[in-house]
Design a protein around this motif. Structure first.
Motif, mmCIF file in Angstrom:
data_model
loop_
_atom_site.group_PDB
_atom_site.id
_atom_site.type_symbol
_atom_site.label_atom_id
_atom_site.label_comp_id
_atom_site.label_asym_id
_atom_site.label_seq_id
_atom_site.Cartn_x
_atom_site.Cartn_y
_atom_site.Cartn_z
ATOM 1 N N ARG A 259 13.451 0.908 2.670
ATOM 2 C CA ARG A 259 14.318 -0.393 2.954
ATOM 3 C C ARG A 259 15.188 -0.460 4.073
ATOM 4 O O ARG A 259 15.431 0.386 4.854
ATOM 5 N N GLU A 395 6.445 -13.138 0.335
ATOM 6 C CA GLU A 395 7.227 -13.231 -0.816
ATOM 7 C C GLU A 395 6.618 -13.670 -2.199
ATOM 8 O O GLU A 395 6.715 -13.246 -3.170
ATOM 9 N N ILE A 398 4.431 -10.732 -3.325
ATOM 10 C CA ILE A 398 5.142 -9.803 -4.005
ATOM 11 C C ILE A 398 5.529 -9.991 -5.500
ATOM 12 O O ILE A 398 5.438 -9.158 -6.607
ATOM 13 N N ILE A 421 3.645 -3.281 -3.713
ATOM 14 C CA ILE A 421 4.948 -3.628 -3.442
ATOM 15 C C ILE A 421 5.849 -3.101 -2.293
ATOM 16 O O ILE A 421 6.325 -3.819 -1.388
ATOM 17 N N GLU A 422 5.976 -1.835 -2.217
ATOM 18 C CA GLU A 422 6.672 -1.267 -1.114
ATOM 19 C C GLU A 422 6.109 -1.362 0.131
ATOM 20 O O GLU A 422 6.756 -1.799 1.132
ATOM 21 N N GLU A 425 6.993 -5.056 1.096
ATOM 22 C CA GLU A 425 8.269 -5.359 1.414
ATOM 23 C C GLU A 425 8.657 -4.658 2.718
ATOM 24 O O GLU A 425 9.376 -5.277 3.710
ATOM 25 N N LYS A 426 7.994 -3.725 3.152
ATOM 26 C CA LYS A 426 7.990 -3.173 4.376
ATOM 27 C C LYS A 426 7.404 -3.882 5.518
ATOM 28 O O LYS A 426 8.136 -4.407 6.679
ATOM 29 N N LYS A 428 7.230 -7.317 5.198
ATOM 30 C CA LYS A 428 8.281 -8.405 5.074
ATOM 31 C C LYS A 428 9.808 -8.050 6.131
ATOM 32 O O LYS A 428 9.896 -8.971 6.754
#
Length: 522
Positions: A259, A395, A398, A421-422, A425-426, A428
């Protein structure tokens, strides 16, 4: 028998055991020396003669047989079976902070006839005394485990807030944070060394991990982890893969996914992703001891007969050594036939000099550069809109996967959703960085124009500097892949990169240009 009991009640010889929880306390504090001082005072007051001192600098939890000091103490008792010793330690917590190992250590001491004495605890060989000792040991174990749990919980919370909590990586150091605690900041000049290594590998300046390793080994600031200024084979792969250099925080052990961190990244997230992609493609070359700066064309020139890359080395002459490039293919007719280094490199200098464009072409290149820059600025605006749409799509994706994960019951399916999801997110975060930097050039138009034209108009001048790193840049930016060399005919079948093709190709008749921008055999 009565004589032994009297000796057990009034022993004369003693050994001291003292311990701190880590090597840092040994270096930075005075815990060991102060414990030893207090124990010696105690021994003097009791009339004991201190024979040996056994220090330790490891944590109290776990197997005491992993402590060198305690192992040495037990061995010392075994080496003196006919003598009885008092084992003195400052506090019961220094003895053992795990009930199981505490009881085991008590038994081993008893079997060796040793008498334990503690400055802050009275041992009694009674049921009540043993119970009290066990309860005190259990309380110490609880305190240790409770503190470990609290420290872990605090560290996890700190990581979730975006702060790194482990040892500072190479290129960073800890400073006090305005938000409390400590935070990472770049540690110059080491940070620039790491940044150059990472960006150089991502951009192709360093073609392999081996070249990154040689760069770091030659840098005086980068810490070496092997004798002779060498790096371990795993040091460079680990450094290249660390997300923290892109501004991320994470912990696989504690289940903290990658994150956004609160520290400044040494490289962009996009650069980090390029490095990971390059590593996943298997870009790896083992280190070779025979590679040096004496032969800059090694690896770039192939044999005109069999197309095998030429090797190079020194040959001993009658008066002095001589440098040669040679074909290493045993089945080739030119195997072992040397080409003198000065001859080949002189031909290469002529080739570079022939690339220098005329003034008219230089003016044309200048106009092309400014036209491309204007196009870049226009495309940057369009790219910004596209990135915003991409982030909205990520988004939504996710949220959709999260809804599926909530309804799932199969552990494998849930794990697959979490990994997806990970990854999103990365991605994003990478998009957010692109959006932030969209339209912002790292260098000004004037700086880039000057650097570009300086290289395009006279690459030979850069080659003649003699710096191996600059010579490698010339080879990679001017030519597409290896090219052949013949001892009789010179360089054959070489092809220049797009910028030099756009400038009209080579300008010297000694090396004519084909229509597609590649030189033909003479």
């Amino acid at each position: 028998m009565q004589k032994f009991k009297e000796a057990a009640q009034e022993p004369k010889k003693a050994v001291i055991y003292c311990r701190v929880s880590g090597k840092k306390q040994t270096k930075d504090g005075s815990g060991l020396s102060s414990q030893e001082y207090r124990c010696r005072q105690y021994a003097d007051a009791k009339g004991y003669s201190v024979e040996e001192v056994f220090p330790d600098d490891v944590s109290g939890g776990g197997d005491f047989m992993k402590r060198k000091g305690m192992v040495a103490l037990l061995r010392y008792l075994d080496d003196h079976p006919n003598e009885q010793f008092v084992v003195i330690f400052d506090d019961l917590k220094r003895y053992a902070r795990d009930v199981e190992f505490h009881l085991k250590l008590r038994r081993l001491m008893h079997e060796r006839g040793a008498i334990r004495e503690c400055l802050n605890f009275n041992f009694e060989d009674t049921p009540e005394g043993k119970l009290n000792e066990t309860v005190t040991a259990a309380a110490g174990a609880y305190e240790r485990e409770s503190m470990a749990r609290q420290n872990r919980q605090k560290s996890i919370a700190r990581l979730e807030q975006g702060f790194w909590v482990f040892r500072a990586p190479v290129g960073y150091k800890y400073v006090k944070s305005r938000q409390g605690g400590k935070e990472l900041v770049p540690d110059e000049p080491l940070a620039s060394v790491v940044r150059n290594a990472l960006e150089g590998f991502a951009s192709g300046l360093f073609a392999s991990q081996t070249e990154v390793q040689r760069y770091l080994e030659n840098d005086p600031y980068f810490p070496k982890d092997m004798p002779g200024g060498r790096l371990r084979p795993q040091t460079v792969p680990r450094l290249l893969r660390k997300p923290i250099y892109a501004g991320y925080v994470y912990s696989e052990e504690w289940g903290i996914s990658v994150r956004e961190g609160n520290h400044e990244g040494l490289i962009s997230k996009r650069t980090h992703q390029r490095i990971i992609d390059k590593l996943d493609r298997g870009v790896y070359a083992p280190a070779r001891k025979d590679i040096n700066d004496d032969f800059p064309l090694r690896g770039a020139v192939s044999c005109s007969c069999c197309n095998t890359l030429l090797t190079a080395g020194w040959s001993r002459g009658c008066r002095q050594p001589y440098a040669y490039y040679r074909c290493r293919n045993r089945s080739c007719d030119l195997y072992g036939k040397g080409i003198r280094r000065e001859v080949m490199e002189a031909d290469f200098q002529k080739l570079l000099a022939a690339i220098q464009p005329s003034r008219e072409l230089t003016a044309m290149a200048s106009a092309m550069f400014h036209h491309c820059w204007d196009q870049f600025e226009a495309q940057a605006k369009e790219m910004k809109v596209a990135i915003q749409k991409k982030m909205v799509g990520l988004e939504k994706e996710i949220e959709r996967i999260v809804d599926r994960a909530v309804d799932a019951s199969n552990p494998r399916v849930i794990s697959a959703y979490e990994n997806k999801i990970e990854m999103l997110e990365k991605e994003k975060l990478v998009m957010a960085e692109k959006l932030k930097n969209s339209g912002k050039a790292r260098y000004s138009r004037g700086d880039l124009f000057e650097l570009s034209m300086r290289f395009l108009t006279n690459p030979r001048k850069i080659w003649d500097s003699g710096r191996s790193d600059l010579q490698k840049i010339v080879l990679r930016l001017v030519f597409l892949g290896p090219f052949k060399y013949s001892k009789e005919r010179g360089f054959l079948n070489y092809e220049t990169t797009l910028p030099f093709k756009a400038l009209g190709g080579l300008m010297c008749s000694e090396y004519p240009v084909m229509k597609n921008g590649a030189a033909g055999e003479i």
